[in-house]
Design a protein around this motif. Structure first.
Motif, PDB file in Angstrom:
ATOM      1  N   GLY A   1       0.767  -1.237   0.000  1.00 43.83           N
ATOM      2  CA  GLY A   1       0.000   0.000   0.000  1.00 43.83           C
ATOM      3  C   GLY A   1       0.797   1.286   0.000  1.00 43.83           C
ATOM      4  O   GLY A   1       0.412   2.257  -0.643  1.00 43.83           O
ATOM      5  N   ASN A   2       1.917   1.368   0.733  1.00 44.95           N
ATOM      6  CA  ASN A   2       2.656   2.623   0.770  1.00 44.95           C
ATOM      7  C   ASN A   2       4.159   2.370   0.718  1.00 44.95           C
ATOM      8  O   ASN A   2       4.629   1.235   0.903  1.00 44.95           O
ATOM      9  CB  ASN A   2       2.285   3.437   2.007  1.00 44.95           C
ATOM     10  CG  ASN A   2       2.627   2.695   3.291  1.00 44.95           C
ATOM     11  OD1 ASN A   2       3.795   2.437   3.579  1.00 44.95           O
ATOM     12  ND2 ASN A   2       1.593   2.330   4.067  1.00 44.95           N
ATOM     13  N   THR A   3       4.910   3.444   0.465  1.00 52.10           N
ATOM     14  CA  THR A   3       6.349   3.293   0.234  1.00 52.10           C
ATOM     15  C   THR A   3       7.070   2.788   1.476  1.00 52.10           C
ATOM     16  O   THR A   3       7.996   1.971   1.383  1.00 52.10           O
ATOM     17  CB  THR A   3       6.938   4.644  -0.209  1.00 52.10           C
ATOM     18  OG1 THR A   3       6.251   5.072  -1.391  1.00 52.10           O
ATOM     19  CG2 THR A   3       8.419   4.509  -0.519  1.00 52.10           C
ATOM     20  N   THR A   4       6.668   3.236   2.641  1.00 49.74           N
ATOM     21  CA  THR A   4       7.313   2.772   3.870  1.00 49.74           C
ATOM     22  C   THR A   4       7.170   1.260   4.023  1.00 49.74           C
ATOM     23  O   THR A   4       8.143   0.539   4.305  1.00 49.74           O
ATOM     24  CB  THR A   4       6.691   3.485   5.084  1.00 49.74           C
ATOM     25  OG1 THR A   4       6.852   4.893   4.922  1.00 49.74           O
ATOM     26  CG2 THR A   4       7.369   3.042   6.366  1.00 49.74           C
ATOM     27  N   ASP A   5       5.948   0.754   3.796  1.00 52.08           N
ATOM     28  CA  ASP A   5       5.724  -0.696   3.894  1.00 52.08           C
ATOM     29  C   ASP A   5       6.505  -1.444   2.808  1.00 52.08           C
ATOM     30  O   ASP A   5       6.977  -2.563   3.025  1.00 52.08           O
ATOM     31  CB  ASP A   5       4.239  -1.010   3.756  1.00 52.08           C
ATOM     32  CG  ASP A   5       3.449  -0.540   4.972  1.00 52.08           C
ATOM     33  OD1 ASP A   5       4.091  -0.235   5.997  1.00 52.08           O
ATOM     34  OD2 ASP A   5       2.208  -0.467   4.875  1.00 52.08           O
ATOM     35  N   LEU A   6       6.618  -0.828   1.597  1.00 48.87           N
ATOM     36  CA  LEU A   6       7.362  -1.473   0.516  1.00 48.87           C
ATOM     37  C   LEU A   6       8.830  -1.657   0.900  1.00 48.87           C
ATOM     38  O   LEU A   6       9.395  -2.746   0.743  1.00 48.87           O
ATOM     39  CB  LEU A   6       7.252  -0.638  -0.757  1.00 48.87           C
ATOM     40  CG  LEU A   6       8.109  -1.084  -1.937  1.00 48.87           C
ATOM     41  CD1 LEU A   6       7.654  -2.450  -2.441  1.00 48.87           C
ATOM     42  CD2 LEU A   6       8.051  -0.071  -3.079  1.00 48.87           C
ATOM     43  N   LEU A   7       9.459  -0.606   1.415  1.00 43.65           N
ATOM     44  CA  LEU A   7      10.869  -0.702   1.786  1.00 43.65           C
ATOM     45  C   LEU A   7      11.059  -1.653   2.972  1.00 43.65           C
ATOM     46  O   LEU A   7      12.052  -2.388   3.046  1.00 43.65           O
ATOM     47  CB  LEU A   7      11.405   0.697   2.115  1.00 43.65           C
ATOM     48  CG  LEU A   7      11.362   1.689   0.933  1.00 43.65           C
ATOM     49  CD1 LEU A   7      11.849   3.065   1.362  1.00 43.65           C
ATOM     50  CD2 LEU A   7      12.188   1.186  -0.244  1.00 43.65           C
ATOM     51  N   GLN A   8      10.091  -1.663   3.890  1.00 40.89           N
ATOM     52  CA  GLN A   8      10.171  -2.603   5.019  1.00 40.89           C
ATOM     53  C   GLN A   8      10.046  -4.051   4.546  1.00 40.89           C
ATOM     54  O   GLN A   8      10.698  -4.947   5.079  1.00 40.89           O
ATOM     55  CB  GLN A   8       9.080  -2.279   6.041  1.00 40.89           C
ATOM     56  CG  GLN A   8       9.349  -1.019   6.861  1.00 40.89           C
ATOM     57  CD  GLN A   8       8.237  -0.725   7.850  1.00 40.89           C
ATOM     58  OE1 GLN A   8       7.163  -1.338   7.805  1.00 40.89           O
ATOM     59  NE2 GLN A   8       8.489   0.236   8.749  1.00 40.89           N
ATOM     60  N   ALA A   9       9.190  -4.270   3.513  1.00 45.17           N
ATOM     61  CA  ALA A   9       9.024  -5.636   2.981  1.00 45.17           C
ATOM     62  C   ALA A   9      10.327  -6.142   2.359  1.00 45.17           C
ATOM     63  O   ALA A   9      10.681  -7.318   2.502  1.00 45.17           O
ATOM     64  CB  ALA A   9       7.903  -5.653   1.941  1.00 45.17           C
ATOM     65  N   ILE A  10      11.050  -5.238   1.679  1.00 44.64           N
ATOM     66  CA  ILE A  10      12.332  -5.630   1.087  1.00 44.64           C
ATOM     67  C   ILE A  10      13.352  -5.919   2.191  1.00 44.64           C
ATOM     68  O   ILE A  10      14.081  -6.901   2.154  1.00 44.64           O
ATOM     69  CB  ILE A  10      12.835  -4.536   0.131  1.00 44.64           C
ATOM     70  CG1 ILE A  10      11.878  -4.396  -1.055  1.00 44.64           C
ATOM     71  CG2 ILE A  10      14.244  -4.853  -0.364  1.00 44.64           C
ATOM     72  CD1 ILE A  10      12.193  -3.242  -1.982  1.00 44.64           C
ATOM     73  N   ASP A  11      13.375  -5.065   3.229  1.00 39.75           N
ATOM     74  CA  ASP A  11      14.308  -5.280   4.332  1.00 39.75           C
ATOM     75  C   ASP A  11      13.962  -6.542   5.123  1.00 39.75           C
ATOM     76  O   ASP A  11      14.848  -7.239   5.625  1.00 39.75           O
ATOM     77  CB  ASP A  11      14.287  -4.074   5.281  1.00 39.75           C
ATOM     78  CG  ASP A  11      14.904  -2.848   4.631  1.00 39.75           C
ATOM     79  OD1 ASP A  11      15.691  -3.032   3.675  1.00 39.75           O
ATOM     80  OD2 ASP A  11      14.606  -1.720   5.048  1.00 39.75           O
ATOM     81  N   ARG A  12      12.657  -6.849   5.216  1.00 42.08           N
ATOM     82  CA  ARG A  12      12.225  -7.992   6.012  1.00 42.08           C
ATOM     83  C   ARG A  12      12.733  -9.307   5.423  1.00 42.08           C
ATOM     84  O   ARG A  12      13.086 -10.233   6.143  1.00 42.08           O
ATOM     85  CB  ARG A  12      10.693  -8.015   6.081  1.00 42.08           C
ATOM     86  CG  ARG A  12      10.124  -9.026   7.060  1.00 42.08           C
ATOM     87  CD  ARG A  12       8.601  -9.128   6.968  1.00 42.08           C
ATOM     88  NE  ARG A  12       7.982  -7.820   7.070  1.00 42.08           N
ATOM     89  CZ  ARG A  12       7.268  -7.253   6.108  1.00 42.08           C
ATOM     90  NH1 ARG A  12       7.087  -7.886   4.965  1.00 42.08           N
ATOM     91  NH2 ARG A  12       6.734  -6.065   6.247  1.00 42.08           N
ATOM     92  N   GLY A  13      12.780  -9.384   4.095  1.00 42.48           N
ATOM     93  CA  GLY A  13      13.334 -10.573   3.452  1.00 42.48           C
ATOM     94  C   GLY A  13      12.371 -11.726   3.322  1.00 42.48           C
ATOM     95  O   GLY A  13      12.734 -12.780   2.810  1.00 42.48           O
ATOM     96  N   ARG A  14      11.159 -11.575   3.763  1.00 40.36           N
ATOM     97  CA  ARG A  14      10.143 -12.607   3.607  1.00 40.36           C
ATOM     98  C   ARG A  14       8.768 -11.947   3.557  1.00 40.36           C
ATOM     99  O   ARG A  14       8.576 -10.841   4.087  1.00 40.36           O
ATOM    100  CB  ARG A  14      10.202 -13.635   4.729  1.00 40.36           C
ATOM    101  CG  ARG A  14       9.991 -13.078   6.115  1.00 40.36           C
ATOM    102  CD  ARG A  14      10.025 -14.177   7.144  1.00 40.36           C
ATOM    103  NE  ARG A  14       8.861 -15.052   7.033  1.00 40.36           N
ATOM    104  CZ  ARG A  14       8.786 -16.266   7.594  1.00 40.36           C
ATOM    105  NH1 ARG A  14       9.842 -16.747   8.246  1.00 40.36           N
ATOM    106  NH2 ARG A  14       7.713 -17.006   7.486  1.00 40.36           N
TER     107      ARG A  14
END
Length: 790
Positions: free
Chosen positions: A346-359
């Motif tokens: 939904g938003n850019t913050t969640d997108l970057l967190q999803a990449i950092d999360r790795g899963r």
């Protein structure tokens, strides 16, 4: 680091394989019956020739009575006897239409002896000699057929082609795979499905070819620009998906295939029925397949909403007389593909967190349910083909084909106004015609010449990505081959005119109707030389140009399947590619066979998708951002394909590929280029087992090693560094069980048997999830014969 060292050693394995046979040829001398020391590592080889014309005689038989061994001259007239001891031998040579002759030689060292036969004039008046050439193109060519193709049943077309050196695939999650040749894909890779140029929405990285791989009995890849025959845009190469020839004898046959896959719990059933009438030269074929798969999983978690289903149907009717004939073919391909829901954020913050999360944030439990986001794709192909022979000189062929490709894309969040409608509906219709004269002239010249047209109409409804456009292309071509003795020369030339009319609205809702015209030229020249000792050398120089596609000019929106935002550039111009390639083949030997090919491709104005550093935020969510860019670039590398037979039953097959791609305008490497890879397999033939109840039994163990893509930096990959190298263990076993008169072919293959956690650089969803875990494919095939052919 330890893994990289292991990979480097594995990549050196092909070089070791080239050394081992050479060392093996230095055999220790043997002691003869008279007590003398003999060298039994000698070779007798040479050519079989016509005494008068010195033309080679493929298929001639050479027999040595003292050894009770025989050999058959290959397509270049070569024969070969290995592991011969010193002594005097008689070589009896026979060939249809020639007088059988004997030659006696005393052999003390490895010897080359050309054998000449005198024609039998009486027989030649009534005998036609037909030979088959081992190679027909100077370009590097790979073929997947027979058992090797059967071992890929259950995989997609892109995954099947990965078995060939020089071919990789661009993946989007676990269920979409698109073929890549020498680092290039999309419209630069031309696919011919049953002789028809496949036309779909192939601009998308996640748009896998809408082709049922189970209907093919041969997959052939011609690497390098092959645009003279098929179209100037085939800069990377051509893939030919060929079914088996239509039945030529009266009777009915078929087969039923069942395939199960443990990862995703996929089930597949496929059936083929074909026959030929007894009284009329009419043959027919029906083929159908059904697939259903649920969520795939990695070693650690479930990949939610990655199931798919597929239904395919194909029918062919042929009428073939000696001098003329016709064929009608129709196929329908339909698939529904679930997209990893956690990649649509939904938003850019969640997108970057999803990449950092790795899963993925949402994994859930296994399910066959295909929910939003998903795509629904159908592709129809109708082909009508006729031919008429032109005396002894060749054949005139005409082909008309109609294709319709419909792609519906359903976003993660449905519209409140019409929740059942797709957010984007794309409809592409294509009409193609081709008139070709394939000829073979008495002066050792053969080839083809002809004209072709292609007309397309693309429409859409919903959110904009690719605009409305109509495109027309007309081309004319000629290619000729001249062959004599051990040399083949070939050359070809093609001209294409392309017109494209576009209609779109810009961001300010202004109507734009630009029109483009392109004049594209392509040509090639090559040579193929049989150098003796079972060596052939091929070299090819080709030029091709490709007009930019509508998405490269006007894309401006969400690319649904790859969860990205792409933007085109209306000022793009045609690409121009100059490709040089060289191939060495060492063939028809008892131990070592294979080849190595090199390529160097310089492309001016190369168009590629450049990652942007800042994601795009849209009302539908936040997406990774890309834009189309042009730069002078070069591609170069090598493919290796080696087979070494340790014994009659134990064989090692090795395939390796290295690709380098560079933007030399800005001195930067290009993104999304395949990493170095090596695939090796040790196969043991068990033959018959269980008192003959099991036949053609075999076991195989191998591995795929993929290095880290070290030619990557923040410019090529701003969102995530290239993933680490990985090594996957593979195994396979198969047999044919005889149940009464019914053979049953059984096989099982496993991939990633060690359940390795890894990511592949060419997977567009590697930012969000790892690759799939261990997978077992179980196959059962029942060949059916309802009536004995006569």
């Amino acid at each position: 680091m330890l893994k990289d060292k292991i990979l480097r050693k594995l990549l050196l394995l092909p070089l070791l394989l080239t050394v081992i046979p050479v060392a093996a040829q230095s055999m220790l001398p043997h002691v003869g019956t008279a007590g003398t020391v003999q060298d039994c590592g000698l070779t007798i080889s040479g050519k079989v020739l016509d005494h008068d014309t010195r033309t080679v005689l493929p298929g001639a038989t050479i027999y040595i009575p003292q050894l009770d061994r025989a050999a058959i001259a290959d397509a270049y007239g070569n024969y070969h006897f290995h592991h011969v001891c010193q002594g005097t031998y008689t070589l009896k040579v026979s060939f249809i239409g020639y007088t059988t002759e004997s030659y006696s030689f005393r052999i003390t060292t490895s010897s080359v002896r050309d054998l000449q036969l005198h024609s039998d004039a009486a027989m030649l008046r009534s005998v036609e000699v037909v030979s088959t050439r081992l190679l027909s193109e100077s370009q590097a060519t790979e073929v997947l057929s027979g058992r090797e193709l059967k071992q890929t049943r259950g995989l997609s077309l892109g995954e099947s082609l990965e078995k060939l050196p020089g071919v990789s695939s661009l993946q989007t999650g676990p269920n979409v795979s698109k073929p890549v040749i020498h680092g290039m894909s999309g419209s630069r890779v031309l696919i011919l499905n049953n002789g028809v140029r496949h036309e779909a929405q192939q601009w998308g990285d996640e748009h896998a070819p809408e082709i049922d791989a189970l209907a093919a009995t041969e997959l052939k890849v011609v690497k390098g620009a092959a645009g003279v025959r098929y179209g100037s845009d085939a800069i990377a190469g051509t893939i030919l998906v060929n079914p088996s020839p239509m039945p030529d004898s009266a009777g009915i046959s078929g087969n039923i295939g069942l395939i199960g896959n443990t990862n995703g719990r996929m089930g597949t059933i496929a059936g083929l029925l074909q026959g030929r009438l007894k009284q009329q030269p009419i043959s027919w074929r029906l083929h159908s397949s059904l697939k259903k798969a649920g969520d795939s999983h990695t070693p650690d978690y479930n990949l939610k909403n990655t199931g798919f289903e597929e239904q395919n149907l194909a029918a062919t009717l042929g009428y073939n007389k000696e001098n003329y004939g016709a064929e009608a073919y129709y196929s329908l391909f339909h698939t529904r593909i679930g997209l990893l829901s956690s990649a649509h954020i939904g938003n850019t913050t969640d997108l970057l967190q999803a990449i950092d999360r790795g899963r993925p944030e949402q994994t859930g439990e296994f399910s066959y349910t295909i929910a939003r986001p998903y795509q629904d794709v159908s592709h129809q192909l109708l082909k009508l083909k006729g031919y008429h022979t032109t005396g002894d000189l060749g054949k005139l062929l005409f082909t008309y084909a109609f294709q319709q490709n419909i792609r519906d894309e359903y976003d993660k969040d449905a519209s409140k106004i019409n929740p059942n409608a797709p957010e984007l509906h794309l409809d592409l219709m294509t009409h193609t015609t081709e008139l070709v004269w394939e000829h073979e002239l008495p002066s050792a010249i053969s080839g083809s010449m002809g004209v072709s047209t292609l007309w397309q109409d693309n429409t859409y409804e919903g959110r904009m990505f690719v605009p409305f456009y109509r495109s027309f292309t007309a081309g004319a071509f000629a290619e000729e081959k001249w062959r004599r003795d051990n040399v083949q020369l070939e050359a070809g030339l093609r001209y294409d005119y392309k017109n494209m009319d576009v209609k779109r609205r810009d961001r300010e809702n202004n109507l734009q109707q630009p029109s483009y015209s392109f004049h594209n030229l392509s040509g090639s020249a090559g040579a193929l030389v049989d150098a003796g000792y079972h060596f052939t050398f091929g070299a090819n120089l080709s030029y091709a140009s490709r007009a930019p596609h509508a998405n490269e000019l006007f894309a401006d929106g969400i690319h649904h399947g790859t969860a990205s935002y792409e933007k085109g550039n209306p000022d793009m111009v045609s690409e121009h590619a100059v490709n040089v390639s060289a191939t060495i083949n060492y063939h028809t030997n008892p131990k070592l066979n294979g080849g190595i090919s090199f390529f160097y491709n310089t492309i001016s104005n190369f168009i590629y998708l450049q990652p942007d550093t800042v994601p795009v935020l849209d009302i539908r969510g936040s997406y990774l951002s890309y834009y189309y860019k042009q730069a002078d670039s070069r591609f170069y590398g090598a493919d290796l394909n080696l087979s070494y037979a340790f014994t009659d039953k134990l064989t090692l097959d090795t395939k390796a590929t290295i690709v380098r791609a560079y933007n030399f305008e800005e001195e930067q490497y290009l993104p999304n280029i395949p990493a170095d890879r090596l695939n090796a397999e040790l196969q043991y033939e068990l033959g018959e087992l269980g008192k003959g109840n099991f036949s053609d039994s075999f076991v195989a163990l191998g591995g795929l090693a993929v290095a880290r893509q070290n030619r990557s930096d923040k410019q090529t990959d701003p969102y995530m560094d290239a993933p680490e190298s990985y090594l996957l263990l593979q195994a396979e076993a198969g047999t044919t069980l005889q149940l009464g008169r019914q053979p049953v072919e059984l096989s099982v293959s496993g991939n990633n048997l060690l359940n390795t956690v890894y990511r592949d650089y060419q997977n567009r969803l590697r930012f969000f999830a790892a690759e799939t875990a261990r997978m077992l494919l179980i196959r059962v095939n029942l060949p059916l014969l309802f009536k004995t052919r006569s």
